[in-house]
Write an enzyme that holds these catalytic residues in place. Sequence first.
Site, PDB file in Angstrom:
ATOM      1  N   SER A   8       0.731  -1.107  -0.083  1.00 20.98           N
ATOM      2  CA  SER A   8       0.080  -0.065   0.025  1.00 20.98           C
ATOM      3  C   SER A   8       0.632   1.319  -0.065  1.00 20.98           C
ATOM      4  O   SER A   8       0.377   2.445  -0.292  1.00 20.98           O
ATOM      5  CB  SER A   8      -0.915   0.062   1.276  1.00 20.98           C
ATOM      6  OG  SER A   8      -0.308  -0.038   2.424  1.00 20.98           O
ATOM      7  N   ASP A  57      -2.967   8.033   8.698  1.00 17.39           N
ATOM      8  CA  ASP A  57      -4.219   7.015   9.471  1.00 17.39           C
ATOM      9  C   ASP A  57      -3.644   6.090  10.259  1.00 17.39           C
ATOM     10  O   ASP A  57      -4.243   5.337  10.744  1.00 17.39           O
ATOM     11  CB  ASP A  57      -4.909   6.491   8.092  1.00 17.39           C
ATOM     12  CG  ASP A  57      -3.852   5.422   7.189  1.00 17.39           C
ATOM     13  OD1 ASP A  57      -2.618   5.137   7.548  1.00 17.39           O
ATOM     14  OD2 ASP A  57      -4.282   4.952   6.201  1.00 17.39           O
ATOM     15  N   HIS A  94      -0.125   4.596   7.080  1.00 10.47           N
ATOM     16  CA  HIS A  94       0.424   5.223   5.939  1.00 10.47           C
ATOM     17  C   HIS A  94       0.619   6.766   6.181  1.00 10.47           C
ATOM     18  O   HIS A  94       0.410   7.140   7.198  1.00 10.47           O
ATOM     19  CB  HIS A  94      -0.599   5.252   4.712  1.00 10.47           C
ATOM     20  CG  HIS A  94      -1.045   3.837   4.529  1.00 10.47           C
ATOM     21  ND1 HIS A  94      -2.367   3.127   5.063  1.00 10.47           N
ATOM     22  CD2 HIS A  94      -0.682   2.693   3.887  1.00 10.47           C
ATOM     23  CE1 HIS A  94      -2.588   2.234   4.788  1.00 10.47           C
ATOM     24  NE2 HIS A  94      -1.588   1.679   3.946  1.00 10.47           N
TER      25      HIS A  94
END
EC number: 3.1.1.-
Length: 371
Positions: free
Chosen positions: A39, A334, A337
């Site tokens: 991610s 968050d 990330h």
Amino acid sequence: MAISKITLAIIVLLLGFTEKLSALSSSCNFPAVFNFGDSNSDTGAISAAIGEVPPPNGVAFFGRSAGRHSDGRLIIDFITENLTLPYLTPYLDSVGANYRHGANFATGGSCIRPTLACFSPFHLGTQVSQFIHFKTRTLSLYNQTNGKFNRLSHTNYFSKALYTLDIGQNDLAIGFQNMTEEQLKATIPLIIENFTIALKLLYKEGARFFSIHNTGPTGCLPYLLKAFPAIPRDPYGCLKPLNNVAIEFNKQLKNKITQLKKELPSSFFTYVDVYSAKYNLITKAKALGFIDPFDYCCVGAIGRGMGCGKTIFLNGTELYSSSCQNRKNFISWDGIHYTETANMLVANRILDGSISDPPLPTQKACKLTKK
């Protein structure tokens, strides 16, 4: 006569030196980028495969959700910008896809090793298999259309492209949840072996220019700090055992890259110390304008346990997660990330070559010389 020979020799040496300087100063002009990872560099794959990455993700730069787990651009976005290439289209995204200048195989939640513990089924080996299929289909369609299909990479781009890999964080973070530091360290050789297999397959398919990002200081991620409140901290507040594992992983990864430079002829490897750049954000947070290195911007509707971008119904009322207004003052977006601001600071260190081995800017990563 002797003087003229000496003069001639000096001129020849100067000309040769000038040519080398010219070669090093010119840009590589990479025509494409092929990226593999999780991610941290997923530009929409998990969104296409499983479900949209919802707002407020993407709000800072794109003004909408753009398949990225951040308020804006990721490190890979800054890299393609620097190379004057468009943002990478995810391989799994079939709507409006343009692969002229590369493709992104990174998928959120992916690991290097194939394991059910990872959120994503698209581990590194699968991503490389997808690339091989992508290349085969591209070459076939390119020949069928006589090169007129301009949304596909040119046939010679595959050997001239930059191949970036940023993956490994999930292998360590997930393993840490049910292993001791020493047990997790014992898994590293197998993880590196899987990584090596992937690199050799890419090389076999014609890849020559590699930018290998090591793993970041996983022990500094806010969500893990909350999950393991009793684990010993380092002087800056990060989980010391997990960062020790990350450091050991990076050590073994760098040793393997050094070995591959000798094993794979005509290969050009750049080892990028992302760990140091990200850890620098933590240790110098105040000086860089960040409020709290372990706080994060996007929070759940009922507190910090719900997840960024998620909504729930509570007593008949739909509650939305929200983001802070001063996003530039946060390292973490968050809890897992990074914000666009943090990504940009790390990307700048990558692009100028200051955390790379050899220490060359990304635009000149094809100019490396064999030792």
